[in-house]
Design an enzyme around this catalytic site. Sequence first.
Site, PDB file in Angstrom:
ATOM      1  N   LYS A 109      -5.832  -9.727   7.992  1.00 14.10           N
ATOM      2  CA  LYS A 109      -6.464  -8.933   6.947  1.00 14.10           C
ATOM      3  C   LYS A 109      -6.768  -9.745   5.687  1.00 14.10           C
ATOM      4  CE  LYS A 109      -6.325  -5.127   9.348  1.00 14.10           C
ATOM      5  NZ  LYS A 109      -7.542  -4.558   9.947  1.00 14.10           N
ATOM      6  N   SER A 357       1.666  -5.456  17.011  1.00 12.27           N
ATOM      7  CA  SER A 357       0.278  -5.503  17.474  1.00 12.27           C
ATOM      8  C   SER A 357      -0.005  -6.798  18.227  1.00 12.27           C
ATOM      9  CB  SER A 357      -0.690  -5.333  16.307  1.00 12.27           C
ATOM     10  OG  SER A 357      -0.583  -6.407  15.397  1.00 12.27           O
TER      11      SER A 357
END
Length: 418
Positions: A109, A357
Site C-alpha cells: 500500500k 494475506s
Amino acid sequence: TITAPPVYMTPQARFQSQPQMVMSAPRTVQQAPPMEPVVHYGVPATTAIPRSLPAFPIGTAALVDRCRIYGDITETIGQTPIVKINKLAPEGVNLYVKLEYFNPLSSVKDRLALAIIQAAEKSGELQPGGVVVEATSGNTGIALAMVCAQRGYSFVAVMAASFSVERRKVMRFLGAKVIITPAPLGGTGMVKKAEELAETNGWFLARQFETEANAEFHKKTTGPEIVAAFRNKGLSLDYWVTGYGTGGTFAGAGETIKTYSPNTKIILSEPKGAPLVSSGIDQERKEVMGKFGAPASSHPAWKPHPIQGWTPNFIPKVCEDGLKKNLMDDLIQLDGKEAMETALALAQFEGIFCGVSGGATVWTALEVCKTCPPGSNVLAMIADTAERYLSTPLFDSIGAEMNEEEQDIFQMTPLGRD
C-alpha cells in the site's frame, strides 16, 4: 495441511526432516528473432525481447542500484525483490514470491499512498497544509500517514474496530488521527464515515477503492518490475497469483503483465466466506462528492473472514475495472485457516515473515503448482509483514513465555536455575 517443524531442532536435523529439494529446470522465454535490447535506467538489460511485442521501457535496476542516497522516504517505494521458494513448492515447479514488505512502511500500500497523493497534488485537489481522510483496514492508512508526514499534510484514518490494534498504533505514531467505526458495519461503514468527514470539513478524500491513480501506479511500477525481472533472467512468467483488497495490484500490474507477457495466466483469489467475484452479483454503486463509484451497500455474498486487507464487504471499483478488462484467467477460493497455516510455514521453512494475506496468496499459488506443467514459473504477491498481525489469530499459537521445550533448554546450564 502444512505442518511446521518441531520447535527445537539443530539446523542439520531440521533440514534432514524435510523432503529434499529437487531443483527443476525453469521454463525459458522463447526466443523469436529479430530482437532488440531492453534498456532501463540507461543500462542495457541482459536479455532481448521480440520485436513483435510492445516496446518495454521500464525495468528493475541492478541490485547495487538499491544502495544509494535518496531525497526522501517516498523515493524508496517500489523495486521490491522477487524470491524463490525452495522448500514448500512441489518438485518440478518454480515458485517465486514478490515481497512487498520491503517497501519502507512494509506493505504494497506504500505504492498506492504515493500514487494518491501525487495525483491529488498534480490536480490541485490537495493544497499545502491540507487534510487527507481515508477509510482503511490499516496498511493504506499507515502508508498515507507516512506520505502525509513527509509532505506536511494532516491525515485522518477511519478504521473498523475489527482490524488489528497495532495498525492503529502505527498510524498514530506517524502523527495520524484514527477514528474507529463499529465492527458490524464492516468496510462500507468506515467508507461512509470517511465520506461524511470529507464532505463536512472539506477534506481531501483519498478514495483508494475508486481512484484511477491506484491501478495506474501499479501499471507503471509493479507490473514492469515483474516483467523485467523475469525477462532479465530469460525466464517465462507462466502464472501470476494475487488476491484483492482494492484491486489495484490486480488491475494495474495485471494489465502490464498481459500486455508484455500475454501468455501469463493471471489467477485471482478470494475467501470462501466472501466469494464476491465468484458470485457474479454486481456491486451497487453511488456518487459521492461529485464522483461515481463508491459502494452503495454491502455486497450480498460477503461474510466476515480473517484475511485482513483482502475482500472488503463490497467489490471495489478498481477491482471491477480489472475484471471488465478480462485480466483474470482463473479464480481460486480458500479459507482463513489455510492462509494462516501457509504464513506460518513460510516463516518456519523459508524465513519469509508475511501476513495472513501473503499466506493466502501463496496457498493459492501452491494449488496452481499442483496442476501446472513441469518447469512452470509461478509468482505470488506477498503484500505485507507478519508484524501487522501480532494481536490477531495468526499468532495464537505463538506464546510470549517459555514453553516446556524452552524451559528444558534453559535448564541445560546453571545460570538462573536456583
